[in-house]
Design a protein around this motif. Sequence first.
Motif, PDB file in Angstrom:
ATOM      1  N   ALA A   1       9.043  27.036 -19.548  1.00 22.69           N
ATOM      2  CA  ALA A   1       7.716  26.544 -19.179  1.00 22.69           C
ATOM      3  C   ALA A   1       7.771  25.869 -17.812  1.00 22.69           C
ATOM      4  N   ASN A   2       8.839  25.123 -17.601  1.00 25.55           N
ATOM      5  CA  ASN A   2       9.040  24.459 -16.313  1.00 25.55           C
ATOM      6  C   ASN A   2       9.129  25.469 -15.186  1.00 25.55           C
ATOM      7  N   LYS A   3       9.871  26.538 -15.455  1.00 25.87           N
ATOM      8  CA  LYS A   3      10.026  27.591 -14.436  1.00 25.87           C
ATOM      9  C   LYS A   3       8.673  28.252 -14.157  1.00 25.87           C
ATOM     10  N   LEU A   4       7.898  28.477 -15.198  1.00 28.04           N
ATOM     11  CA  LEU A   4       6.571  29.099 -15.026  1.00 28.04           C
ATOM     12  C   LEU A   4       5.689  28.255 -14.100  1.00 28.04           C
ATOM     13  N   ILE A   5       5.674  26.954 -14.343  1.00 27.44           N
ATOM     14  CA  ILE A   5       4.852  26.056 -13.516  1.00 27.44           C
ATOM     15  C   ILE A   5       5.341  26.085 -12.068  1.00 27.44           C
ATOM     16  N   LYS A   6       6.659  26.043 -11.905  1.00 24.17           N
ATOM     17  CA  LYS A   6       7.253  25.997 -10.563  1.00 24.17           C
ATOM     18  C   LYS A   6       6.978  27.291  -9.794  1.00 24.17           C
ATOM     19  N   VAL A   7       7.170  28.414 -10.454  1.00 26.77           N
ATOM     20  CA  VAL A   7       6.961  29.710  -9.796  1.00 26.77           C
ATOM     21  C   VAL A   7       5.485  29.884  -9.413  1.00 26.77           C
TER      22      VAL A   7
ATOM     23  N   MET B   1       3.486  34.223 -18.636  1.00 27.65           N
ATOM     24  CA  MET B   1       4.903  34.458 -18.924  1.00 27.65           C
ATOM     25  C   MET B   1       5.110  35.876 -19.434  1.00 27.65           C
ATOM     26  N   GLY B   2       4.128  36.403 -20.132  1.00 28.79           N
ATOM     27  CA  GLY B   2       4.233  37.750 -20.686  1.00 28.79           C
ATOM     28  C   GLY B   2       3.312  38.714 -19.955  1.00 28.79           C
ATOM     29  N   THR B   3       2.453  39.375 -20.723  1.00 27.81           N
ATOM     30  CA  THR B   3       1.556  40.363 -20.119  1.00 27.81           C
ATOM     31  C   THR B   3       0.526  39.710 -19.200  1.00 27.81           C
ATOM     32  N   TYR B   4       0.106  40.474 -18.208  1.00 27.41           N
ATOM     33  CA  TYR B   4      -0.963  39.974 -17.334  1.00 27.41           C
ATOM     34  C   TYR B   4      -2.337  40.073 -18.004  1.00 27.41           C
ATOM     35  N   ARG B   5      -2.381  40.775 -19.117  1.00 30.25           N
ATOM     36  CA  ARG B   5      -3.672  40.996 -19.761  1.00 30.25           C
ATOM     37  C   ARG B   5      -4.191  39.719 -20.412  1.00 30.25           C
ATOM     38  N   VAL B   6      -5.503  39.576 -20.405  1.00 30.90           N
ATOM     39  CA  VAL B   6      -6.119  38.368 -20.953  1.00 30.90           C
ATOM     40  C   VAL B   6      -7.242  38.738 -21.921  1.00 30.90           C
ATOM     41  N   ALA B   7      -7.677  37.751 -22.690  1.00 32.71           N
ATOM     42  CA  ALA B   7      -8.817  37.911 -23.597  1.00 32.71           C
ATOM     43  C   ALA B   7      -9.645  36.640 -23.528  1.00 32.71           C
ATOM     44  N   THR B   8     -10.902  36.738 -23.921  1.00 33.77           N
ATOM     45  CA  THR B   8     -11.773  35.557 -23.931  1.00 33.77           C
ATOM     46  C   THR B   8     -12.053  35.156 -25.379  1.00 33.77           C
ATOM     47  N   LEU B   9     -11.931  33.851 -25.655  1.00 37.04           N
ATOM     48  CA  LEU B   9     -12.144  33.361 -27.016  1.00 37.04           C
ATOM     49  C   LEU B   9     -13.629  33.376 -27.387  1.00 37.04           C
ATOM     50  N   GLY B  10     -13.905  33.087 -28.639  1.00 40.27           N
ATOM     51  CA  GLY B  10     -15.258  33.132 -29.192  1.00 40.27           C
ATOM     52  C   GLY B  10     -16.223  32.130 -28.590  1.00 40.27           C
ATOM     53  N   ASP B  11     -15.688  31.116 -27.861  1.00 40.91           N
ATOM     54  CA  ASP B  11     -16.596  30.176 -27.193  1.00 40.91           C
ATOM     55  C   ASP B  11     -17.179  30.782 -25.916  1.00 40.91           C
ATOM     56  N   ASP B  12     -16.774  32.016 -25.610  1.00 38.63           N
ATOM     57  CA  ASP B  12     -17.247  32.769 -24.438  1.00 38.63           C
ATOM     58  C   ASP B  12     -16.791  32.168 -23.113  1.00 38.63           C
ATOM     59  N   TRP B  13     -15.895  31.190 -23.150  1.00 35.88           N
ATOM     60  CA  TRP B  13     -15.370  30.588 -21.930  1.00 35.88           C
ATOM     61  C   TRP B  13     -13.847  30.720 -21.820  1.00 35.88           C
ATOM     62  N   THR B  14     -13.167  30.220 -22.853  1.00 33.90           N
ATOM     63  CA  THR B  14     -11.715  30.056 -22.756  1.00 33.90           C
ATOM     64  C   THR B  14     -11.013  31.402 -22.641  1.00 33.90           C
ATOM     65  N   VAL B  15     -10.279  31.564 -21.534  1.00 37.32           N
ATOM     66  CA  VAL B  15      -9.512  32.790 -21.307  1.00 37.32           C
ATOM     67  C   VAL B  15      -8.070  32.522 -21.723  1.00 37.32           C
ATOM     68  N   VAL B  16      -7.514  33.417 -22.551  1.00 39.68           N
ATOM     69  CA  VAL B  16      -6.133  33.272 -23.016  1.00 39.68           C
ATOM     70  C   VAL B  16      -5.328  34.512 -22.627  1.00 39.68           C
ATOM     71  N   SER B  17      -4.015  34.359 -22.568  1.00 38.03           N
ATOM     72  CA  SER B  17      -3.172  35.534 -22.354  1.00 38.03           C
ATOM     73  C   SER B  17      -3.262  36.397 -23.610  1.00 38.03           C
ATOM     74  N   ALA B  18      -3.286  37.716 -23.424  1.00 33.75           N
ATOM     75  CA  ALA B  18      -3.506  38.624 -24.557  1.00 33.75           C
ATOM     76  C   ALA B  18      -2.376  38.533 -25.572  1.00 33.75           C
ATOM     77  N   ASP B  19      -1.164  38.186 -25.108  1.00 33.25           N
ATOM     78  CA  ASP B  19      -0.022  38.103 -26.028  1.00 33.25           C
ATOM     79  C   ASP B  19       0.300  36.659 -26.420  1.00 33.25           C
ATOM     80  N   LYS B  20      -0.601  35.721 -26.041  1.00 36.27           N
ATOM     81  CA  LYS B  20      -0.443  34.297 -26.372  1.00 36.27           C
ATOM     82  C   LYS B  20       0.774  33.663 -25.696  1.00 36.27           C
ATOM     83  N   SER B  21       1.273  34.318 -24.655  1.00 31.90           N
ATOM     84  CA  SER B  21       2.356  33.695 -23.892  1.00 31.90           C
ATOM     85  C   SER B  21       1.773  32.590 -23.004  1.00 31.90           C
TER      86      SER B  21
END
Length: 250
Positions: free
Chosen positions: A120-126, A207-227
């Motif tokens: 997680a630290n590496k992800l933030i740094k990169v 950290m994983g796939t570049y693909r994303v999805a939008t949650l049921g609140d119609d705002w929150t965008v999440v990574s498709a694989d929950k990474s």
Amino acid sequence: LMIIIKNDKEIDLMRIAGRIVAETLLLVEKKVKPGITTAELDRIAEEFITKHGAIPSFKGLYGFPASLCISVNEQVVHGIPGGYVLKEGDIVSVDCGAHINGFHGDAARTFAVGNISEEANKLIKVTEESFFKGLEFAKVGNRLTDISHEIQRYVEASGFSVVRDFVGHGIGRSVHEDPEIPNFGRPGRGPKLVAGMTLAIEPMVNMGTYRVATLGDDWTVVSADKSLSAHYENTVVILPDGPEILTLIK
Ligand code: MG
Ligand code: MG
């Protein structure tokens, strides 16, 4: 495509907006710790912004209900502050905009909540580093996607992926102006960079796939694989001798 070039006076006004955004993020960073809710972070930011005579840019923008976008862990962007209690090991992306004297500033950071994993630290740094890698190409005479290409190159060389569905943008009297600034793609395309362009450059890195999805609140965008996902953004102005970051206090 209508890119609005700012004159020296307008750039001075954008420095003021940018500084408020930078100070707000520093304040929020100090408050990020296990036990605080994301709604409380939003309240602290809104109070600080309004106390300084500015208006939170995002509150009401396209109907967004809060001053900050706060996106935790696998959330990429546009998370709505609420009752979620930050816990040790979380990462939290905070996106902040402020409007004053007719101009906006826009910036985002991802913060660690207590101790976080090495990955997680590496992800933030990169993610942060990819912004600065791209920024090296933000100079007069280059083309816009020279920035995009370098961000993608650096992120992927580090083993992560860049989100495609959301991009950076021009900024000024509106939060979102032309041009769109993708964090991926081939170099040498798009408009030529000229002095007075004001750009919000904002890699979103998964950290994983570049693909994303939008949650049921119609705002929150999440990574498709929950990474895990991280975000780093600054408003910058292209000047004759190189870019100046408007939303960062050194
Ligand atoms: Mg932003
Ligand atoms: Mg932005």
